[in-house]
Scaffold this active site. Structure first.
Site, PDB file in Angstrom:
ATOM      1  N   ASP A   1      -7.146   1.767   7.422  1.00 21.09           N
ATOM      2  CA  ASP A   1      -5.947   2.529   7.774  1.00 21.09           C
ATOM      3  C   ASP A   1      -6.335   3.989   7.990  1.00 21.09           C
ATOM      4  OD1 ASP A   1      -6.303   3.593   5.231  1.00 21.09           O
ATOM      5  OD2 ASP A   1      -4.643   2.479   4.340  1.00 21.09           O
TER       6      ASP A   1
ATOM      7  N   ARG B   1      -4.250  -4.823   7.100  1.00 21.16           N
ATOM      8  CA  ARG B   1      -5.342  -3.913   7.496  1.00 21.16           C
ATOM      9  C   ARG B   1      -6.524  -4.701   8.043  1.00 21.16           C
ATOM     10  NH1 ARG B   1      -7.119  -0.945   2.609  1.00 21.16           N
ATOM     11  NH2 ARG B   1      -5.820  -2.348   1.382  1.00 21.16           N
TER      12      ARG B   1
ATOM     13  N   ASP C   1       0.840  -1.199   0.000  1.00 23.35           N
ATOM     14  CA  ASP C   1       0.000   0.000   0.000  1.00 23.35           C
ATOM     15  C   ASP C   1       0.874   1.247   0.000  1.00 23.35           C
ATOM     16  OD1 ASP C   1      -2.339  -1.460   0.057  1.00 23.35           O
ATOM     17  OD2 ASP C   1      -2.564  -1.358   2.235  1.00 23.35           O
TER      18      ASP C   1
END
Length: 281
Positions: free
Chosen positions: A81, A174, A39
């Site tokens: 997040d 996550r 990410d």
């Protein structure tokens, strides 16, 4: 042409595709790809393939990965997040104890079902989930089987905790942060994520984009050591390179690194005592 893998330390704020584009410019080639997307907010190990090594990216997919994750408690977001919208919040809570954490973390070890976040690149009916999520469309994310080899508590702070996870492919940290919060009866979201290892690629040996040069390129065969090595007789090299079978009195083996002497030929497989090429270097 430079052919091999780069152990890149991707910085936070850069997409994995951005990293690939930088490497393309540095080495003046379009033949660049990466294994295991990170990410944008995450940092750490991102294996990059250059030249003929791009054909072998798929063999890194099954490599074990190690992450260090800081999880913030008291809020949860729609993305899992800090880039997402807050969907739950608790400002009056006490952090769980070490014993609470260790007890909860035990539930994640082994093969488990995990539901990926809606803000992910997984395709739903041909469209990326994050595109559907950004349009506020209603859809369900299918769960998947993942494997977590080990998970341990590193530290506890006032509103956060840091854990280290050793896992297989397809694991979303996550989602793990969200699920750990549920185990502890607290909203939770991922605050920081660093990938420490992908197979043979370790963060301690990784280079930043500013440090890259031809000396950073690693031989393909040295990056696939999770695959067994097989040494082919010289008189069968041509057959292997042409896709012809070689009779091998050995058990079936999904993938192997094939050598002739110290020369790497590619990746092969054994099926019903026949060795065939899968990818030629």
């Amino acid at each position: 042409m430079n052919d091999g893998f780069i152990n890149l330390n991707k910085k936070s704020g850069m997409t994995s595709h951005d990293a690939v584009n930088f490497v393309r410019k540095i080495f003046s080639t379009r033949k660049v790809g990466h294994s295991g997307t990170l990410d944008p907010a995450a940092s750490g190990v991102l294996p990059i393939a250059v030249g003929r090594a791009t054909k072998f990216i798929e063999y890194l997919a099954d490599s074990q990965k190690i992450y260090r994750a800081e999880i913030l408690f008291g809020i949860s977001t729609d993305s899992g997040d800090l880039d997402g919208k807050i969907i739950a919040q608790n400002t009056d809570f006490s952090m769980p104890t070490v014993e609470n954490f260790n007890s909860a973390l035990k539930n994640f070890i082994g093969e488990i079902e995990q539901t990926p976040p809606k803000f992910s690149a997984i395709k739903i009916h041909g469209q990326k989930a994050y595109d559907l999520a950004r349009k506020n469309l209603n859809f369900d994310m299918p769960s998947r089987r993942i494997k977590i080899f080990d998970i341990k508590l590193i530290s506890i702070e006032k509103t956060s905790a840091t854990i280290e996870i050793s896992c297989g492919k397809g694991t979303y940290i996550r989602s793990l942060a969200r699920d750990l919060g549920e185990q502890l009866n607290l909203p939770a979201t991922l605050k920081n994520l660093t990938r420490l290892q992908v197979g043979n690629f370790n963060l301690s040996d990784a280079s930043t984009l500013d440090e890259l040069n031809t000396e950073n390129i690693l031989p393909v065969e040295d990056c696939l050591t999770h695959l067994p090595a097989f040494f082919l007789p010289e008189h069968r090299i041509k057959a292997f390179l042409n896709g012809l079978p070689t009779t091998i009195h050995a058990a079936d083996e999904k993938f192997l690194r094939i050598f002739s002497g110290d020369k790497f030929l590619g990746v092969g497989r054994i099926e019903q005592e026949n060795l065939r090429s899968s990818k030629i270097f």
